[in-house]
Design a protein around this motif. Structure first.
Motif, short mmCIF file in Angstrom:
data_model
loop_
_atom_site.label_atom_id
_atom_site.label_comp_id
_atom_site.label_asym_id
_atom_site.label_seq_id
_atom_site.Cartn_x
_atom_site.Cartn_y
_atom_site.Cartn_z
N SER A 64 68.45 13.88 93.23
CA SER A 64 67.77 13.59 92.08
C SER A 64 67.32 12.16 91.84
O SER A 64 67.83 11.29 92.61
N VAL A 108 72.45 16.19 85.22
CA VAL A 108 71.62 16.17 86.38
C VAL A 108 70.22 16.90 85.80
O VAL A 108 68.90 16.23 86.17
N LEU A 158 66.84 14.68 85.92
CA LEU A 158 65.47 15.25 86.43
C LEU A 158 64.24 14.68 85.60
O LEU A 158 63.03 14.98 86.18
N ARG A 189 73.35 17.76 94.57
CA ARG A 189 72.01 17.97 93.31
C ARG A 189 72.03 16.65 92.95
O ARG A 189 70.81 16.02 92.76
#
Lengths: 284, 284
Positions: free
Chosen positions: B284, A210, A214, B280
């Motif tokens: 994202s 993740v 990003l 998360r």
């Protein structure tokens, strides 16, 4: 090329040439392919036979010492794009004896002491072999750029070094097949979510995935720059829409077939007297 | 084990135990298997799925650092017995990423400067991997004995060294699957003749093959001695009748399955907070 399922040669239409724009590629498209998933599955099996035959001819030369050519498949992609599936379902269709597979992770301390191409050089396929790089020297201009592990000047040096390095390889008989498996940001989210949803896939997930996600736009910019600087006529990049795994696998299979057909290996000639050997064998 | 096609477990009935006599083995038999070639072909495909699944579990542990076990398949045989076919059709059925394949040829100058196990040690599979040896350290008590490359005392030393070496491997988590593919002298003659008859097979033939064939009895004596001295409870030899290639492939597949079932790898546990990662990822 099976003309009835392809309307255009994937090795041509997916090539990153002059003016190529990564952001114009639809990762969910299946350019040039006229069939659906079921047709693709059959096609993969059928063409696997041909790929295996061509590979055996290439490999035969390595045994007699006549081989001068090799193939190097370079796989680059964002996480979950399907590198592993290519290795398993496309490369896995040919004789493992003729494959040299190298997965490049974060460099070790020893590797960092050398120039970035040192560990790459050590894993190049010998004549007669198909080398497969799961990640490659391109990490050194991708993740290195995104994370600022090297400054702009060093990245520029590396583009040039890669071009010279790959020119040497092609001049000495290696066909370099460079593939970026290109998935959409949404598709990656779905695939990562599946890894979280299934306990038997947890091992494939890391929180770092993740973190990298990003930085998606930074990665796309780094890919765009790398494609511009290193897609040469002798070692062009192919950007393969990969939201449909079955399409990406077929394409890479065709790219390998095209490289092997270009080499056009012939069965080695006997370097012994066949009739005499037949007599010796009968008498043995 | 699929009980309907096997009447006895091949890993048990083909094991070279106390009082084993190689000259009593019928290379044309298919012990324990109730089907014919067509059944065998289907069976190979079906069991390949299971083998692949078990291998993936083993491999998963290598990625998370949890794997402690490995499998080492040692293939020994007279020429043409089918080692290559095992690699292609049995090993080739699993993900290439989890395989470490090593083909041992005549030792190089550098290798000869070291003890015979040095080059072997360098190619042992890491935890989580299946290593495949196409020929192995056993050449050093087979061809070495037949050609007098080492005297009787040195050969004896090597049997002991091999036993100690393999004990260390098994104690540190490697399942050693030792296979001798056993063909008859007549079958070998036919297979060599086919290589002479077909120009696309000439590359597989060497006049040295007949030279070695003329020492058949010496080789069988060397195998008999090696089997007696090195078939231990932890690393037993399996002598696989191989005149029928389809039978030999099925057997080796079952031996690998049995080794992996013995390891019984479980999917690694997540070392991250799955719910937190899901949040998360969604964001994202």
């Amino acid at each position: 090329m099976s003309k009835h399922v392809w309307t255009a040669r994937p090795d041509r239409i997916l090539r990153a040439g002059e003016g190529f724009r990564l952001d114009a590629v639809d990762a969910g498209a299946t350019p040039g392919f006229a069939g659906d998933k079921a047709v693709a599955r059959k096609q993969l099996a059928v063409r696997s036979q041909l790929l295996g035959d061509l590979q055996e001819r290439l490999y035969a030369g390595s045994r007699t010492g006549e081989a001068t050519d090799a193939v190097l498949l370079v796989l680059q992609a964002m996480d979950t794009a399907g590198k592993g599936g290519i290795v398993r379902h496309v490369v896995g269709g040919v004789d493992p004896q003729g494959i040299e597979l190298a997965a490049f992770k974060a460099p070790t301390e020893e590797e960092l002491k050398h120039d970035f191409l040192w560990r790459i050089e050590n894993r190049l396929p010998a004549p007669g072999f198909i080398g497969v790089f799961d990640r490659s020297h391109y990490e050194d201009v991708l993740i290195a750029r995104v994370h600022g592990l090297a400054d702009g000047r060093e990245i520029e040096r590396r583009y040039d070094a890669i071009e010279a390095f790959e020119r040497r390889l092609t001049e000495s008989g290696t066909r370099i097949v460079k593939v970026m498996l290109h998935i959409s940001r949404d598709e990656q989210k779905e695939r990562l979510m599946e890894r979280l949803d299934r306990p038997d896939k947890h091992w494939k997930y890391s929180p770092g995935d993740v973190d990298e996600r990003l930085r998606w736009d930074d990665y796309m910019a780094a890919y765009q720059a790398a494609l511009e600087r290193t897609s040469t006529p002798d070692a062009p990049w192919h950007v393969v829409p990969s939201d449909h795994k079955w399409y990406a696998r077929l394409v890479v299979q065709e790219l390998l077939i095209a490289a092997l057909e270009d080499i056009d290996s012939q069965w080695p000639q006997a370097d012994f007297d066949v009739a005499a050997e037949r007599k010796r064998l009968v008498a043995s």
